[in-house]
Design a protein around this motif. Structure first.
Motif, PDB file in Angstrom:
ATOM      1  N   GLN A   1       0.829  -1.199   0.000  1.00 45.46           N
ATOM      2  CA  GLN A   1       0.000   0.000   0.000  1.00 45.46           C
ATOM      3  C   GLN A   1       0.868   1.255   0.000  1.00 45.46           C
ATOM      4  N   SER A   2       0.357   2.282  -0.658  1.00 42.17           N
ATOM      5  CA  SER A   2       1.041   3.566  -0.666  1.00 42.17           C
ATOM      6  C   SER A   2      -0.001   4.664  -0.813  1.00 42.17           C
ATOM      7  N   GLY A   3       0.343   5.844  -0.341  1.00 42.49           N
ATOM      8  CA  GLY A   3      -0.550   6.987  -0.475  1.00 42.49           C
ATOM      9  C   GLY A   3      -1.697   6.961   0.516  1.00 42.49           C
ATOM     10  N   SER A   4      -2.589   7.946   0.367  1.00 39.64           N
ATOM     11  CA  SER A   4      -3.772   8.026   1.219  1.00 39.64           C
ATOM     12  C   SER A   4      -4.901   8.673   0.440  1.00 39.64           C
ATOM     13  N   GLY A   5      -6.119   8.421   0.899  1.00 42.40           N
ATOM     14  CA  GLY A   5      -7.302   8.946   0.217  1.00 42.40           C
ATOM     15  C   GLY A   5      -8.229   7.822  -0.193  1.00 42.40           C
ATOM     16  N   LYS A   6      -9.007   8.063  -1.238  1.00 38.71           N
ATOM     17  CA  LYS A   6      -9.909   7.029  -1.754  1.00 38.71           C
ATOM     18  C   LYS A   6      -9.093   5.846  -2.264  1.00 38.71           C
ATOM     19  N   ASP A   7      -9.707   4.684  -2.214  1.00 37.63           N
ATOM     20  CA  ASP A   7      -8.967   3.454  -2.497  1.00 37.63           C
ATOM     21  C   ASP A   7      -8.956   3.089  -3.972  1.00 37.63           C
ATOM     22  N   ILE A   8      -7.768   2.674  -4.445  1.00 33.44           N
ATOM     23  CA  ILE A   8      -7.588   2.106  -5.780  1.00 33.44           C
ATOM     24  C   ILE A   8      -6.830   0.803  -5.622  1.00 33.44           C
ATOM     25  N   ILE A   9      -7.283  -0.238  -6.305  1.00 32.50           N
ATOM     26  CA  ILE A   9      -6.611  -1.536  -6.279  1.00 32.50           C
ATOM     27  C   ILE A   9      -6.057  -1.822  -7.667  1.00 32.50           C
ATOM     28  N   LEU A  10      -4.795  -2.228  -7.729  1.00 31.94           N
ATOM     29  CA  LEU A  10      -4.114  -2.520  -8.990  1.00 31.94           C
ATOM     30  C   LEU A  10      -3.827  -4.020  -9.083  1.00 31.94           C
ATOM     31  N   ILE A  11      -4.183  -4.611 -10.235  1.00 35.63           N
ATOM     32  CA  ILE A  11      -4.020  -6.051 -10.443  1.00 35.63           C
ATOM     33  C   ILE A  11      -3.227  -6.281 -11.727  1.00 35.63           C
ATOM     34  N   HIS A  12      -2.080  -6.940 -11.608  1.00 39.18           N
ATOM     35  CA  HIS A  12      -1.186  -7.190 -12.748  1.00 39.18           C
ATOM     36  C   HIS A  12      -1.698  -8.350 -13.609  1.00 39.18           C
ATOM     37  N   GLY A  13      -0.992  -8.599 -14.707  1.00 41.22           N
ATOM     38  CA  GLY A  13      -1.366  -9.644 -15.652  1.00 41.22           C
ATOM     39  C   GLY A  13      -0.589 -10.937 -15.473  1.00 41.22           C
ATOM     40  N   LEU A  14      -0.809 -11.849 -16.406  1.00 41.40           N
ATOM     41  CA  LEU A  14      -0.195 -13.178 -16.380  1.00 41.40           C
ATOM     42  C   LEU A  14       1.324 -13.070 -16.410  1.00 41.40           C
ATOM     43  N   PHE A  15       1.987 -13.860 -15.557  1.00 39.47           N
ATOM     44  CA  PHE A  15       3.455 -13.882 -15.399  1.00 39.47           C
ATOM     45  C   PHE A  15       3.993 -12.567 -14.849  1.00 39.47           C
ATOM     46  N   GLY A  16       3.111 -11.717 -14.313  1.00 38.44           N
ATOM     47  CA  GLY A  16       3.545 -10.441 -13.762  1.00 38.44           C
ATOM     48  C   GLY A  16       3.679 -10.497 -12.252  1.00 38.44           C
ATOM     49  N   ARG A  17       3.858  -9.323 -11.668  1.00 38.78           N
ATOM     50  CA  ARG A  17       3.862  -9.155 -10.218  1.00 38.78           C
ATOM     51  C   ARG A  17       3.531  -7.701  -9.942  1.00 38.78           C
ATOM     52  N   LEU A  18       3.266  -7.379  -8.694  1.00 42.39           N
ATOM     53  CA  LEU A  18       2.721  -6.050  -8.405  1.00 42.39           C
ATOM     54  C   LEU A  18       3.649  -4.917  -8.850  1.00 42.39           C
ATOM     55  N   GLU A  19       4.963  -5.171  -8.884  1.00 49.86           N
ATOM     56  CA  GLU A  19       5.898  -4.132  -9.323  1.00 49.86           C
ATOM     57  C   GLU A  19       5.664  -3.693 -10.768  1.00 49.86           C
ATOM     58  N   ASN A  20       5.023  -4.554 -11.576  1.00 52.13           N
ATOM     59  CA  ASN A  20       4.795  -4.214 -12.984  1.00 52.13           C
ATOM     60  C   ASN A  20       3.971  -2.943 -13.144  1.00 52.13           C
ATOM     61  N   LEU A  21       3.099  -2.670 -12.173  1.00 50.43           N
ATOM     62  CA  LEU A  21       2.265  -1.470 -12.231  1.00 50.43           C
ATOM     63  C   LEU A  21       2.800  -0.377 -11.314  1.00 50.43           C
TER      64      LEU A  21
ATOM     65  N   HIS B   1       1.679 -16.015  -8.250  1.00 40.83           N
ATOM     66  CA  HIS B   1       2.551 -14.981  -8.802  1.00 40.83           C
ATOM     67  C   HIS B   1       3.219 -14.217  -7.658  1.00 40.83           C
ATOM     68  N   GLY B   2       4.396 -13.635  -7.956  1.00 45.42           N
ATOM     69  CA  GLY B   2       5.069 -12.773  -6.996  1.00 45.42           C
ATOM     70  C   GLY B   2       5.275 -13.454  -5.661  1.00 45.42           C
ATOM     71  N   ASP B   3       4.948 -12.744  -4.594  1.00 46.46           N
ATOM     72  CA  ASP B   3       5.113 -13.279  -3.239  1.00 46.46           C
ATOM     73  C   ASP B   3       3.808 -13.800  -2.660  1.00 46.46           C
ATOM     74  N   SER B   4       2.793 -13.976  -3.485  1.00 45.55           N
ATOM     75  CA  SER B   4       1.531 -14.549  -3.005  1.00 45.55           C
ATOM     76  C   SER B   4       1.618 -16.071  -2.924  1.00 45.55           C
ATOM     77  N   PHE B   5       0.626 -16.640  -2.263  1.00 44.76           N
ATOM     78  CA  PHE B   5       0.573 -18.090  -2.056  1.00 44.76           C
ATOM     79  C   PHE B   5       0.363 -18.826  -3.378  1.00 44.76           C
ATOM     80  N   HIS B   6       0.759 -20.080  -3.392  1.00 41.07           N
ATOM     81  CA  HIS B   6       0.547 -20.950  -4.546  1.00 41.07           C
ATOM     82  C   HIS B   6      -0.645 -21.846  -4.271  1.00 41.07           C
ATOM     83  N   ASP B   7      -1.458 -22.055  -5.292  1.00 39.71           N
ATOM     84  CA  ASP B   7      -2.669 -22.858  -5.129  1.00 39.71           C
ATOM     85  C   ASP B   7      -3.006 -23.499  -6.461  1.00 39.71           C
ATOM     86  N   SER B   8      -3.512 -24.735  -6.409  1.00 38.93           N
ATOM     87  CA  SER B   8      -3.804 -25.476  -7.642  1.00 38.93           C
ATOM     88  C   SER B   8      -5.059 -24.969  -8.347  1.00 38.93           C
ATOM     89  N   VAL B   9      -5.906 -24.202  -7.640  1.00 38.28           N
ATOM     90  CA  VAL B   9      -7.115 -23.635  -8.242  1.00 38.28           C
ATOM     91  C   VAL B   9      -6.792 -22.231  -8.732  1.00 38.28           C
TER      92      VAL B   9
END
Length: 255
Positions: free
Chosen positions: A9-29, A50-58
């Motif tokens: 998280q960074s900044g303050s104010g109203k919330d924006i969520i950023l979601i990267h693409g396939l083979f990406g990670r949050l730094e891409n945005l 992806h990235g530092d998130s958990f791995h799951d078969s679903v």
């Protein structure tokens, strides 16, 4: 017990969520997040497997959209602007269509709500071919990957996923889980809802991910949508034309 996606998280104010693409990670945005954080609270996530998130078969869109909803609940975010690129755009669309109360505005970067033919098979094969018991240098990984992927820029993007732990290289994406779920990743929203909130589709001029043939389906699912084209940009429009992309986002957010 709910597992939460890795986020920053960074900044303050109203919330924006950023979601990267396939083979990406949050730094891409990151260059998008940096500008938005001047006026908003930005939450960037690593998608599962992806990235530092958990791995799951679903790994399907209802599940990945719920991952975003779970992070929002965890962070006490009641609703937010949600911006997703490519696969991340499909996750964002799924969330808006299935839990619209969570999405104040929707921004979809260079993807349409349609099923795409498989076109990452060479990339998946190349990534599976990387044997890190033999490969010890980034240059060696690039050389091996070049047997499957001839585009240098794409290889550089993929190799951002290399981690180095005391000289032992590894790939942070879970390639097996991604490969096994690849048919799901090519799919699109399967329900009958439409999202009535303000929506912006941003297309790279030189990309063929959003086509005129997709217009009717976009308007059926997102009747309040508008479109912007980033001149001279391809599929990675936010990286290729960052200033133009950020201007389009900011204009939409303040309109």
């Amino acid at each position: 017990m709910t597992k939460f996606l890795n986020y920053q998280q960074s900044g303050s104010g109203k919330d924006i969520i950023l979601i990267h693409g396939l083979f990406g990670r949050l730094e891409n945005l990151g260059m998008v997040a940096k500008v938005l954080a001047e006026n908003y609270r930005v939450t960037s996530v690593d998608v599962r497997n992806h990235g530092d998130s958990f791995h799951d078969s679903v790994m399907d869109y209802p599940t990945m959209a719920q991952d975003i909803a779970d992070v929002m609940q965890h962070l006490a975010i009641n609703n937010a602007v949600v911006l997703g690129h490519s696969m991340g755009g499909k996750i964002a669309m799924e969330l808006a269509l299935t839990q619209p109360e969570l999405v104040e505005k929707l921004i979809v970067a260079d993807i349409a709500p349609v099923e795409y033919p498989p076109h990452h098979n060479q990339i998946i094969a190349g990534l599976k071919s990387l044997d890190f018991s033999i490969i010890t240098k980034r240059k060696e990984a690039d050389e091996k990957l070049s047997e499957y992927v001839d585009n240098t820029g794409v290889r550089q993007f993929l190799l951002r996923n290399l981690s180095n732990n005391n000289g032992q290289l590894a790939f942070v994406c879970n390639i097996e889980n991604i490969a096994n779920n690849y048919p799901n990743i090519m799919k699109t929203y399967q329900g009958k809802n439409s999202y009535q909130g303000p929506t912006l589709f941003i297309k790279g001029e030189n990309s063929d991910y959003i086509l005129p043939a997709h217009r009717n389906e976009i308007l059926r699912l997102f009747p309040q949508s508008r479109a912007r084209i980033i001149q001279g940009a391809g599929h990675w429009l936010h990286a290729e034309k960052t200033s133009a992309f950020n201007r389009s986002v900011e204009s939409f957010l303040t309109s």
